[in-house]
Structure formats: C-alpha cells, structure tokens
Design a protein around this motif. Sequence first.
Motif, PDB file in Angstrom:
ATOM      1  N   GLY A 175       0.772  -1.235   0.000  1.00  0.00           N
ATOM      2  CA  GLY A 175       0.000   0.000   0.000  1.00  0.00           C
ATOM      3  C   GLY A 175       0.799   1.278   0.000  1.00  0.00           C
ATOM      4  O   GLY A 175       0.218   2.367  -0.033  1.00  0.00           O
ATOM      5  N   GLY A 176       2.141   1.190   0.057  1.00  0.00           N
ATOM      6  CA  GLY A 176       2.948   2.405   0.140  1.00  0.00           C
ATOM      7  C   GLY A 176       2.907   3.253  -1.127  1.00  0.00           C
ATOM      8  O   GLY A 176       2.663   2.748  -2.219  1.00  0.00           O
ATOM      9  N   GLN A 177       3.160   4.556  -0.985  1.00  0.00           N
ATOM     10  CA  GLN A 177       3.107   5.469  -2.123  1.00  0.00           C
ATOM     11  C   GLN A 177       4.361   5.420  -2.980  1.00  0.00           C
ATOM     12  O   GLN A 177       4.319   5.799  -4.149  1.00  0.00           O
ATOM     13  N   GLY A 178       5.487   4.977  -2.421  1.00  0.00           N
ATOM     14  CA  GLY A 178       6.701   4.890  -3.221  1.00  0.00           C
ATOM     15  C   GLY A 178       7.158   6.227  -3.770  1.00  0.00           C
ATOM     16  O   GLY A 178       7.582   6.320  -4.919  1.00  0.00           O
ATOM     17  N   SER A 179       7.103   7.279  -2.946  1.00  0.00           N
ATOM     18  CA  SER A 179       7.423   8.630  -3.427  1.00  0.00           C
ATOM     19  C   SER A 179       8.859   8.742  -3.924  1.00  0.00           C
ATOM     20  O   SER A 179       9.142   9.508  -4.845  1.00  0.00           O
TER      21      SER A 179
ATOM     22  N   ASP B 216      -2.432 -19.320  -0.764  1.00  0.00           N
ATOM     23  CA  ASP B 216      -3.329 -18.172  -0.624  1.00  0.00           C
ATOM     24  C   ASP B 216      -2.535 -16.957  -0.151  1.00  0.00           C
ATOM     25  O   ASP B 216      -1.779 -17.047   0.823  1.00  0.00           O
ATOM     26  N   ALA B 217      -2.752 -15.820  -0.827  1.00  0.00           N
ATOM     27  CA  ALA B 217      -2.077 -14.584  -0.436  1.00  0.00           C
ATOM     28  C   ALA B 217      -3.094 -13.462  -0.322  1.00  0.00           C
ATOM     29  O   ALA B 217      -3.964 -13.300  -1.196  1.00  0.00           O
ATOM     30  N   VAL B 218      -3.000 -12.697   0.760  1.00  0.00           N
ATOM     31  CA  VAL B 218      -3.806 -11.489   0.945  1.00  0.00           C
ATOM     32  C   VAL B 218      -2.890 -10.301   0.675  1.00  0.00           C
ATOM     33  O   VAL B 218      -1.819 -10.191   1.272  1.00  0.00           O
ATOM     34  N   ILE B 219      -3.308  -9.431  -0.222  1.00  0.00           N
ATOM     35  CA  ILE B 219      -2.486  -8.291  -0.619  1.00  0.00           C
ATOM     36  C   ILE B 219      -3.134  -7.017  -0.103  1.00  0.00           C
ATOM     37  O   ILE B 219      -4.273  -6.698  -0.451  1.00  0.00           O
ATOM     38  N   SER B 220      -2.412  -6.322   0.760  1.00  0.00           N
ATOM     39  CA  SER B 220      -2.914  -5.077   1.339  1.00  0.00           C
ATOM     40  C   SER B 220      -2.564  -3.920   0.406  1.00  0.00           C
ATOM     41  O   SER B 220      -1.388  -3.628   0.179  1.00  0.00           O
ATOM     42  N   CYS B 221      -3.582  -3.264  -0.129  1.00  0.00           N
ATOM     43  CA  CYS B 221      -3.398  -2.206  -1.129  1.00  0.00           C
ATOM     44  C   CYS B 221      -3.727  -0.833  -0.541  1.00  0.00           C
ATOM     45  O   CYS B 221      -4.446  -0.723   0.450  1.00  0.00           O
ATOM     46  N   GLY B 222      -3.228   0.179  -1.197  1.00  0.00           N
ATOM     47  CA  GLY B 222      -3.527   1.553  -0.814  1.00  0.00           C
ATOM     48  C   GLY B 222      -3.378   2.460  -2.019  1.00  0.00           C
ATOM     49  O   GLY B 222      -4.311   2.659  -2.785  1.00  0.00           O
TER      50      GLY B 222
ATOM     51  N   PRO C 192       1.308   1.447  -8.283  1.00  0.00           N
ATOM     52  CA  PRO C 192       1.855   1.290  -6.918  1.00  0.00           C
ATOM     53  C   PRO C 192       3.258   0.694  -6.977  1.00  0.00           C
ATOM     54  O   PRO C 192       3.643   0.059  -7.971  1.00  0.00           O
ATOM     55  N   LYS C 193       3.989   0.903  -5.928  1.00  0.00           N
ATOM     56  CA  LYS C 193       5.389   0.473  -5.880  1.00  0.00           C
ATOM     57  C   LYS C 193       5.604  -0.998  -6.252  1.00  0.00           C
ATOM     58  O   LYS C 193       6.508  -1.319  -7.038  1.00  0.00           O
ATOM     59  N   PRO C 194       4.796  -1.939  -5.747  1.00  0.00           N
ATOM     60  CA  PRO C 194       5.031  -3.342  -6.101  1.00  0.00           C
ATOM     61  C   PRO C 194       4.766  -3.666  -7.571  1.00  0.00           C
ATOM     62  O   PRO C 194       5.115  -4.759  -8.027  1.00  0.00           O
TER      63      PRO C 194
END
Length: 246
Positions: A17-21, A59-65, A31-33
């Motif tokens: 979820g990071g902005q990757g500024s 199974d993977a849960v991906i937290s996005c932002g 997004p960064k990823p």
Amino acid sequence: MSPRVHELPTQAVILAGGQGSRLRPYTDDRPKPMVEIPGTGTPIIGHQLAWLAEEGVTDAVISCGHLASVLERWLAETELPLSTRTVVETEPLGRGGGLKYAAAALPRPDEPWYATNGDIWTRFPLREMAAFHAERGALATLALARPQLPWGAVRTDDFGHVVDFIESPTVNFEVNAGVYVCAAEFAALLPERGDHERTTFPGLARQNRLAGFPLPHGAYWRAIDTAKDLTEAARELALPRDRPAD
C-alpha cells in the motif's frame, strides 16, 4: 482448536500500500510493487507471488492503498500460481495496522502465515525459515540481511593513515529484511494503527518470543526504494551466478 504451530505456512500477507514517493516517476501511475526491474519481465509483486507459490503458499492477501485499482486490475488479468485476495485501506493504518488489517482476511486464521513487504526482491528457502521459527517457539521470526553500503568505505590505521578503499562493502550488522514468519496468535498482538517494529516487536524481544533468521549465504536480497535501486538490481540480477537461484 489449538494453533498448529509446527506446520509449514500455506498463506501469506503482502504489504503493497505504500506510495513509493522516492521511486517517482515510476510510481506516478502504479503502486510500488507494480514497478518492474528492467530485464526481469515481471513486476516486483509478480516475482513475490511466484516465489511464495514455489515455497508452498496457496493463498495470499495483498494489502493495497496507493493506486490500488492498478494492482487489482493486474491481478485480475494475470494467470497467477496461487489464489489472491486484496484488502484496501480506506485510511493509512501504518505498517503494523496494515499488517493486522490484512491478516484478518487470511483464509485459515488458526494457522501460521508469512508476511513480506511489497518492495522486496529476494529469493531464499522460506521452508527453512519456517522450520527455524517453529524450532524456537517464536511468535514471529524476521529474515535478517546484511546489505551493502551504497558508498565506498575507507579503512585507516591506528595513526590515521588511509590504508585501503573498499567499494560498497557489506555492513557488519544485520537489518530487518522485510520478510516474516508469524504464528497464528501474532496477529492479535499487532497495533490497530502504527508501526509493529516500534511496538509489537520490542515487546516480543523482551519476552524472547521474537527470532531472527539470517539469510543463507549467497541468497539475493534488495529493497527497491529508489530509481538507483532499480538500476543496481537490474545489473546484479543480470550477473552470472555461481549456482542456480533457490
């Protein structure tokens, strides 16, 4: 039902979820990823999902932002080696809060799980890390890396004369590599908001319930924070290796 702490994890959380500024302009439209290391043909998260699947994760849960829709669209359009689910933070929760929020969506809450930051490019045997974690009865285990300094170092003698120059030496201390093995109970100890590295981890360390797994010799690891990291990772990954990647 008691937690089955000795079985290998088959589920994981990816914090994406990071902005990757510091990676702009690459992160202006993704997004960064979702940034691709030149020459690899896949975004960082694609590499992570393939690695997790090879290590037995189903199974993977991906937290996005930041720009979550871009990542969700890629996941929907791509043939993936495991099942994925996304959760989107409606407001910033911090790394610890984001990890807790995503862990609540894991399909098997009574089982252990892996977690990784979404900007890590690495490859090492996660099963060995999980066995290390179980042997120590830890609630959480961190992967530990020894990064290289981005600058050259200078060595002097006791009198102050310069005796050597060392290009990008490996540091003498270990750093959190951003990959974890977590017991099922660990999620309940995470903060609702804030950074688990400032709250949960120090508390577990005082109780001797936090372990550190040194990355095996020769394992590749790099956090992708800046455009320079992309360039250097592309160069490093293109180099011939003495042995095939794990």
